[in-house]
Design a protein around this motif. Structure first.
Motif, PDB file in Angstrom:
ATOM      1  N   GLU A 141     -44.891 -50.487  19.460  1.00 26.50           N
ATOM      2  CA  GLU A 141     -44.651 -49.471  20.436  1.00 26.50           C
ATOM      3  C   GLU A 141     -43.266 -48.495  20.149  1.00 26.50           C
ATOM      4  OE1 GLU A 141     -42.886 -49.828  25.070  1.00 26.50           O
ATOM      5  OE2 GLU A 141     -43.448 -51.673  24.234  1.00 26.50           O
ATOM      6  N   VAL A 142     -42.365 -49.333  19.379  1.00 26.11           N
ATOM      7  CA  VAL A 142     -41.360 -48.739  18.948  1.00 26.11           C
ATOM      8  C   VAL A 142     -41.286 -47.611  18.142  1.00 26.11           C
ATOM      9  CG1 VAL A 142     -38.925 -48.986  17.702  1.00 26.11           C
ATOM     10  CG2 VAL A 142     -39.521 -50.654  19.431  1.00 26.11           C
ATOM     11  N   GLU A 143     -42.589 -47.933  17.102  1.00 22.68           N
ATOM     12  CA  GLU A 143     -42.954 -46.804  16.049  1.00 22.68           C
ATOM     13  C   GLU A 143     -43.650 -45.853  16.798  1.00 22.68           C
ATOM     14  OE1 GLU A 143     -43.459 -44.511  12.858  1.00 22.68           O
ATOM     15  OE2 GLU A 143     -42.090 -46.373  13.295  1.00 22.68           O
ATOM     16  N   ALA A 144     -44.634 -46.079  17.584  1.00 24.92           N
ATOM     17  CA  ALA A 144     -45.217 -44.962  18.427  1.00 24.92           C
ATOM     18  C   ALA A 144     -44.278 -43.943  19.079  1.00 24.92           C
ATOM     19  CB  ALA A 144     -45.983 -45.492  19.429  1.00 24.92           C
ATOM     20  N   ARG A 149     -41.209 -38.600  19.348  1.00 27.07           N
ATOM     21  CA  ARG A 149     -39.885 -38.132  19.294  1.00 27.07           C
ATOM     22  C   ARG A 149     -39.841 -37.270  18.041  1.00 27.07           C
ATOM     23  NH1 ARG A 149     -37.371 -43.230  20.108  1.00 27.07           N
ATOM     24  NH2 ARG A 149     -36.512 -43.026  18.107  1.00 27.07           N
ATOM     25  N   ARG A 150     -40.314 -37.546  16.874  1.00 24.10           N
ATOM     26  CA  ARG A 150     -40.241 -36.622  15.809  1.00 24.10           C
ATOM     27  C   ARG A 150     -41.348 -35.478  15.701  1.00 24.10           C
ATOM     28  NH1 ARG A 150     -40.164 -41.852  12.894  1.00 24.10           N
ATOM     29  NH2 ARG A 150     -42.216 -41.900  12.660  1.00 24.10           N
ATOM     30  N   ALA A 151     -42.346 -35.708  16.525  1.00 28.20           N
ATOM     31  CA  ALA A 151     -43.504 -34.658  16.727  1.00 28.20           C
ATOM     32  C   ALA A 151     -42.695 -33.795  17.563  1.00 28.20           C
ATOM     33  CB  ALA A 151     -44.735 -35.178  17.292  1.00 28.20           C
ATOM     34  N   GLY A 155     -42.056 -29.883  17.064  1.00 25.85           N
ATOM     35  CA  GLY A 155     -42.648 -28.911  17.640  1.00 25.85           C
ATOM     36  C   GLY A 155     -41.417 -27.975  18.253  1.00 25.85           C
ATOM     37  N   ASP A 156     -40.323 -28.364  18.512  1.00 20.97           N
ATOM     38  CA  ASP A 156     -39.460 -27.568  19.076  1.00 20.97           C
ATOM     39  C   ASP A 156     -38.762 -26.761  17.865  1.00 20.97           C
ATOM     40  OD1 ASP A 156     -39.284 -28.785  21.499  1.00 20.97           O
ATOM     41  OD2 ASP A 156     -37.774 -30.048  21.148  1.00 20.97           O
TER      42      ASP A 156
END
Length: 159
Positions: A141-144, A149-151, A155-156
């Motif tokens: 769950e932490v990794e997902a 957040r990275r994605a 995207g930003d």
């Protein structure tokens, strides 16, 4: 969330903390604690099922819960304030036994409890311990969440 408008789940966690605190200090029977808290103003507005699950689950599993978070604390268990210890016990119980509740919700609720009832920087300590514990017991769950957040950051940056 303002103090005047608390969700039934937030109230349940607050009452569970009060019950665990009482148990830590007095070792009173759970039935006594539950009865006393049931008479406190505002109890009727809490999620009673969550309250009972957290209080009973935390107290009945306290030894295992202590073992689970002990590697992440920087002092002996008996040197934790009863509030920090209570928040860590309840939150560890939720992390281990309530997978339907997102780990970030559990940590945020723990921080709010520590801010509301603990010492000045107790919430920082609780946050650090629970972040490390969550990375261990809820690794997928932490990794997902980190990937999301990275994605979002990528995207930003591309927009």
């Amino acid at each position: 969330m303002s103090a005047a408008i608390k969700s039934p789940r937030r109230r349940a966690r607050e009452f569970a903390l009060q019950g665990v605190y009482q148990w830590l200090l007095s070792q009173a029977a759970l039935t006594t604690i539950e009865s006393q808290l049931g008479d406190v103003g505002g109890f009727d507005k809490c999620d009673r099922e969550l309250f009972l699950g957290l209080l009973r689950g935390t107290v009945s599993n306290a030894g295992d819960l202590h073992i689970a978070f002990a590697p992440y604390i920087d002092r002996p268990l008996n040197e934790l304030s009863p509030i920090e210890r209570g928040v860590l016990l309840i939150s560890t119980f939720e992390l281990l036994h309530r997978p339907e509740t997102p780990y970030r919700v559990i940590i945020n609720e723990a921080i709010e409890l520590a801010k509301g009832y603990g010492g000045t920087d107790g919430h920082k300590f609780v946050n650090g311990v629970l972040d490390k514990l969550a990375a261990q017991v809820r690794a997928d769950e932490v990794e997902a969440n980190a990937q999301q957040r990275r994605a979002a950051r990528n995207g930003d940056q591309q927009a």
